[in-house]
Scaffold this motif. Structure first.
Motif, mmCIF file in Angstrom:
data_model
loop_
_atom_site.group_PDB
_atom_site.id
_atom_site.type_symbol
_atom_site.label_atom_id
_atom_site.label_comp_id
_atom_site.label_asym_id
_atom_site.label_seq_id
_atom_site.Cartn_x
_atom_site.Cartn_y
_atom_site.Cartn_z
ATOM 1 N N ARG A 413 11.551 -0.459 8.706
ATOM 2 C CA ARG A 413 12.559 -1.570 7.995
ATOM 3 C C ARG A 413 11.467 -2.787 7.856
ATOM 4 N NH1 ARG A 413 16.669 -0.306 11.795
ATOM 5 N NH2 ARG A 413 15.881 -2.038 13.006
ATOM 6 N N LYS A 414 10.499 -2.668 8.914
ATOM 7 C CA LYS A 414 9.455 -3.988 8.449
ATOM 8 C C LYS A 414 8.610 -3.584 7.675
ATOM 9 C CE LYS A 414 10.843 -6.569 12.173
ATOM 10 N NZ LYS A 414 11.121 -7.920 12.214
ATOM 11 N N LEU A 415 7.973 -2.317 7.503
ATOM 12 C CA LEU A 415 7.228 -2.044 6.457
ATOM 13 C C LEU A 415 7.883 -2.152 5.180
ATOM 14 C CD1 LEU A 415 5.613 1.046 8.197
ATOM 15 C CD2 LEU A 415 4.438 -1.006 7.836
ATOM 16 N N ASP A 416 9.017 -1.820 4.946
ATOM 17 C CA ASP A 416 9.914 -2.002 3.747
ATOM 18 C C ASP A 416 9.757 -3.416 3.305
ATOM 19 O OD1 ASP A 416 10.333 0.587 3.361
ATOM 20 O OD2 ASP A 416 12.429 0.353 4.440
ATOM 21 N N LYS A 417 9.822 -4.335 4.326
ATOM 22 C CA LYS A 417 9.683 -5.884 3.815
ATOM 23 C C LYS A 417 8.181 -6.365 3.443
ATOM 24 C CE LYS A 417 13.567 -7.256 6.821
ATOM 25 N NZ LYS A 417 13.822 -8.109 7.962
ATOM 26 N N MET A 418 7.406 -5.261 3.561
ATOM 27 C CA MET A 418 5.809 -5.491 3.243
ATOM 28 C C MET A 418 5.545 -5.017 2.012
ATOM 29 S SD MET A 418 3.794 -5.415 7.026
ATOM 30 C CE MET A 418 4.824 -5.183 8.422
ATOM 31 N N LYS A 419 6.199 -4.325 1.311
ATOM 32 C CA LYS A 419 5.953 -3.499 0.235
ATOM 33 C C LYS A 419 5.566 -4.636 -0.959
ATOM 34 C CE LYS A 419 8.490 1.019 0.791
ATOM 35 N NZ LYS A 419 9.543 1.722 0.378
ATOM 36 N N ASP A 420 6.188 -5.738 -1.052
ATOM 37 C CA ASP A 420 5.643 -6.722 -2.065
ATOM 38 C C ASP A 420 4.322 -6.933 -1.715
ATOM 39 O OD1 ASP A 420 8.331 -6.858 -2.983
ATOM 40 O OD2 ASP A 420 8.955 -8.354 -1.937
ATOM 41 N N LEU A 421 3.877 -7.155 -0.647
ATOM 42 C CA LEU A 421 2.504 -7.425 -0.348
ATOM 43 C C LEU A 421 1.301 -6.181 -1.043
ATOM 44 C CD1 LEU A 421 2.483 -8.639 3.469
ATOM 45 C CD2 LEU A 421 2.563 -9.941 1.282
ATOM 46 N N GLY A 422 2.265 -4.945 -1.035
ATOM 47 C CA GLY A 422 1.285 -3.987 -1.465
ATOM 48 C C GLY A 422 1.138 -2.662 -0.553
ATOM 49 N N ILE A 423 1.722 -2.748 0.791
ATOM 50 C CA ILE A 423 2.066 -1.651 1.860
ATOM 51 C C ILE A 423 2.691 -0.406 1.011
ATOM 52 C CG2 ILE A 423 3.287 -0.931 3.790
ATOM 53 C CD1 ILE A 423 0.897 -2.435 4.541
ATOM 54 N N GLU A 424 1.860 0.657 1.250
ATOM 55 C CA GLU A 424 2.242 1.914 0.776
ATOM 56 C C GLU A 424 2.602 2.847 1.966
ATOM 57 O OE1 GLU A 424 0.617 3.721 -2.689
ATOM 58 O OE2 GLU A 424 0.481 1.866 -3.494
ATOM 59 N N TYR A 425 3.722 3.808 2.186
ATOM 60 C CA TYR A 425 3.692 4.634 3.252
ATOM 61 C C TYR A 425 5.052 5.929 3.062
ATOM 62 C CZ TYR A 425 8.192 2.887 5.180
ATOM 63 O OH TYR A 425 9.422 2.659 5.098
ATOM 64 N N SER A 426 4.819 6.903 3.556
ATOM 65 C CA SER A 426 6.038 7.819 3.619
ATOM 66 C C SER A 426 6.512 8.001 5.086
ATOM 67 C CB SER A 426 5.208 9.261 3.151
ATOM 68 O OG SER A 426 4.954 9.214 1.828
ATOM 69 N N ARG A 427 7.948 8.104 5.252
ATOM 70 C CA ARG A 427 8.516 8.017 6.350
ATOM 71 C C ARG A 427 8.350 9.485 6.965
ATOM 72 N NH1 ARG A 427 14.101 5.212 7.995
ATOM 73 N NH2 ARG A 427 14.322 6.020 10.174
ATOM 74 N N PRO A 428 7.738 9.724 8.114
ATOM 75 C CA PRO A 428 7.835 11.196 8.419
ATOM 76 C C PRO A 428 9.174 11.463 9.271
ATOM 77 C CG PRO A 428 5.972 9.991 9.274
ATOM 78 C CD PRO A 428 6.724 8.920 8.813
ATOM 79 N N LYS A 429 9.547 12.808 9.350
ATOM 80 C CA LYS A 429 10.679 13.265 9.927
ATOM 81 C C LYS A 429 10.823 13.384 11.381
ATOM 82 C CE LYS A 429 12.039 15.790 5.392
ATOM 83 N NZ LYS A 429 12.499 17.125 4.942
ATOM 84 N N GLY A 430 9.547 13.083 11.907
ATOM 85 C CA GLY A 430 9.451 13.132 13.315
ATOM 86 C C GLY A 430 8.035 12.595 13.847
ATOM 87 N N GLY A 431 7.573 13.073 15.012
ATOM 88 C CA GLY A 431 6.414 12.357 15.323
ATOM 89 C C GLY A 431 6.251 10.984 15.998
ATOM 90 N N VAL A 432 5.234 10.426 16.055
ATOM 91 C CA VAL A 432 5.162 9.037 16.232
ATOM 92 C C VAL A 432 4.285 8.219 15.619
ATOM 93 C CG1 VAL A 432 5.782 9.589 18.806
ATOM 94 C CG2 VAL A 432 3.182 9.545 18.225
ATOM 95 N N TYR A 433 3.684 8.908 14.601
ATOM 96 C CA TYR A 433 2.799 7.945 13.734
ATOM 97 C C TYR A 433 3.237 7.639 12.355
ATOM 98 C CZ TYR A 433 -0.262 9.571 17.587
ATOM 99 O OH TYR A 433 -0.896 9.694 18.659
ATOM 100 N N ILE A 434 2.939 6.650 11.789
ATOM 101 C CA ILE A 434 3.047 6.309 10.171
ATOM 102 C C ILE A 434 1.500 5.964 9.906
ATOM 103 C CG2 ILE A 434 4.279 4.889 8.560
ATOM 104 C CD1 ILE A 434 6.473 4.571 10.496
ATOM 105 N N TRP A 435 1.397 6.617 8.586
ATOM 106 C CA TRP A 435 0.121 6.392 7.995
ATOM 107 C C TRP A 435 0.160 5.318 7.219
ATOM 108 C CZ3 TRP A 435 -4.632 6.833 9.272
ATOM 109 C CH2 TRP A 435 -5.812 7.314 8.405
ATOM 110 N N CYS A 436 -0.458 4.494 6.910
ATOM 111 C CA CYS A 436 -0.034 3.238 5.818
ATOM 112 C C CYS A 436 -1.212 2.938 5.007
ATOM 113 C CB CYS A 436 0.349 2.072 6.833
ATOM 114 S SG CYS A 436 1.871 1.887 7.583
ATOM 115 N N LYS A 437 -0.963 2.775 3.699
ATOM 116 C CA LYS A 437 -1.869 2.394 2.881
ATOM 117 C C LYS A 437 -2.002 1.024 2.588
ATOM 118 C CE LYS A 437 -3.992 3.167 -1.935
ATOM 119 N NZ LYS A 437 -3.810 3.846 -3.125
ATOM 120 N N LEU A 438 -2.935 0.379 2.917
ATOM 121 C CA LEU A 438 -3.230 -1.088 2.876
ATOM 122 C C LEU A 438 -3.174 -1.592 1.417
ATOM 123 C CD1 LEU A 438 -5.327 -1.926 5.891
ATOM 124 C CD2 LEU A 438 -3.101 -2.015 5.924
#
Length: 508
Positions: A413-438
């Motif tokens: 939810r927090k990353l979605d609010k940063m999309k206007d800044l240019g953040i890109e990511y894919s939400r994994p179906k599990g695990g503990v990591y999110i890989w973000c493109k800045l």
């Protein structure tokens, strides 16, 4: 013999002086350089106060490794010939006496000359940032550590007391190098739930994944051998291979995991000693290797008789969809060496890992372990065995999945609010990591520094690239460790840090 220019600075003037190194001599190159500079100082050619070239500059001038120059300069510093300071570099000492060089003074060991170059050259950014994660004043968005909030402290203390008071605790709380037999028995049941059939003779218990990789690399790899692995990949994996003298070949990762369509040509050409795969919610991208690709990896393994080393720490952490089976579950020829870590699924501070493989490999692995340790960690093994046996572990796994799933939702939810800044990511179906493109213009190294000043710890993407050729515009975020409130605050600080950098770039 090779002559190199020693470009030195004295007050406002600079002068060129030549020294020679001869690769055919038995005298180490660093001592040749140290002797050459020392003689120039004694002769007065390099006067007191003269500034010497930087390590990197002199290395380029003499066509030697930078560490060779570091060793030479440290030798001269130990003799009291030169000094070094932040900002000024290396400077010729002002008060020099000939007896300084006649062996009459006691001298400290030049540790730079003693420690192997490959250890001094190791990428340590990952370790330093991970160490900072232990600072409770900072909010860690980088630590791959289990949540401390799931385990009841009083219950754990009582369990430990019961273990210590147990009549079958064993002689001096000793556990054989193969691991506690009861734990290996319970691990067999645990593996069955993952589709893996393994007896106690096919299981080796260890402390952590790093240790397992080190032992496996020691058993299988010789200097010059090739290893194929994903990129990005955990630094702990590629450093183990590099320190053993192995050569790394990498394949990219997409939303379905490692690109197996590019695998077979590399296997044919380079004949690797093994293929390394992190199949279940990959670290750092969070990608889940598809069943089709798992079977393709095994097909190539069987065809060319090349082992597969599979690391798994997150296959239990599924928040959406069906359960995840590791590659090992499909392996009917026993070509896969399977490493499972409880780092993300058991209590923090109780680090346990186990390896499942062919009996011959486990037998030799156990022999290697016995050489390097007298006994395996006893108390953590007893603790985990008890939790597996009475079902407590599986109950806590349900709580962990709920906890991690809630935290992942918050982070997204927090990353979605940063999309206007240019953040890109894919939400994994599990695990503990999110890989973000800045966003464009935001370098992960700079972002890590800015965020650190604001009180959060991040892991920049470049540390996950063995060839140091990518990841500068990526960030690995972790949500397992911090409680919701701190995670919420940390994500707000991340947003502010990115906004600060973008505002600075815009003002240029």
């Amino acid at each position: 013999m090779y002559s190199g220019r020693l470009l030195c600075y004295y007050k406002t003037m600079k002068q060129s002086i030549y020294i020679s190194v001869d690769h055919n001599l038995k005298t180490p190159i660093y001592l040749q350089i140290a002797t050459g500079v020392r003689n120039l100082i004694l002769s007065g050619t390099l006067p007191p106060g003269c500034t010497l070239p930087s390590e990197r500059t002199l290395a380029q001038q003499l066509s030697v490794h930078r560490n060779t120059v570091v060793k030479a300069y440290n030798e001269l510093k130990a003799d009291g010939v030169i000094t070094s300071s932040q900002g000024r570099g290396y400077t010729v000492e002002g008060s020099l006496k000939a007896e300084n060089f006649q062996g009459s003074k006691s001298k400290a060991v030049n540790w730079t000359s003693q420690i192997k170059n490959e250890f001094q050259d190791m990428e340590v950014t990952f370790d330093r940032l991970y160490e900072k994660s232990s600072d409770t004043k900072s909010i860690s968005l980088g630590s791959g550590i289990a949540s401390p909030d799931i385990f009841n402290v009083e219950r754990v203390a009582e369990d430990i007391a019961n273990i210590l008071n147990s009549k079958d605790s064993g002689l001096y709380f000793y556990s054989t190098h193969k691991g506690d037999r009861e734990l290996r028995k319970q691990l067999g049941f645990f593996l069955a739930s993952k589709g893996i059939d393994a007896g106690t003779s096919e299981i080796q218990v260890l402390k952590e994944t790093n240790q397992a990789m080190d032992y496996i690399v020691t058993l299988l790899l010789s200097p010059g051998d090739y290893v194929i692995m994903e990129e990005p990949v955990s630094p702990d994996v590629f450093r183990a291979v590099e320190l053993a003298g192995g050569k790394i070949l990498t394949l990219p990762v997409d939303e379905e995991g490692i690109r197996v369509d590019m695998l077979e040509p590399l296997v044919i050409q380079y004949k690797p000693r093994f293929i390394f795969v992190n199949a279940s919610f990959h670290d750092p991208t969070g990608a889940l290797l598809s069943e089709k690709r798992k079977k393709k990896i095994l097909e190539i393994s069987y065809k060319y008789r090349v082992p597969v080393v599979e690391e798994d720490a997150a296959s239990e952490l599924v928040y959406e969809g069906d359960r995840v089976l590791p590659i090992k579950a499909y392996d009917y020829l026993n070509n896969v060496i399977y490493i499972y870590s409880f780092q993300l699924t058991f209590m923090p501070g109780v680090s346990l890992t186990f390896v499942v493989a062919d009996k011959m490999l486990i037998e030799n692995l156990g022999a290697l372990v016995s050489v390097r340790m007298v006994a395996n960690d006893w108390l953590p093994q007893k603790l985990l065995a008890g939790y597996l046996k009475d079902g407590s572990y599986y109950t806590m796994m349900d709580k962990l999945r709920e906890d991690y799933g809630t935290k992942q939702a918050l982070m997204c939810r927090k990353l979605d609010k940063m999309k206007d800044l240019g953040i890109e990511y894919s939400r994994p179906k599990g695990g503990v990591y999110i890989w973000c493109k800045l966003p464009d213009g935001v370098d992960s190294r700079e972002l890590t520094q800015v965020a650190r000043r604001r009180g959060i710890v991040l892991l920049p993407g470049h540390v996950f690239f063995p060839k140091k050729n990518g990841g500068r515009n990526y960030l690995r975020l972790n949500y397992s460790f911090e409680p919701l409130e701190r995670l919420d605050s940390g994500m707000d600080i991340l947003k502010e840090s990115i906004e600060e950098i973008l505002a600075h770039e815009k003002s240029k």
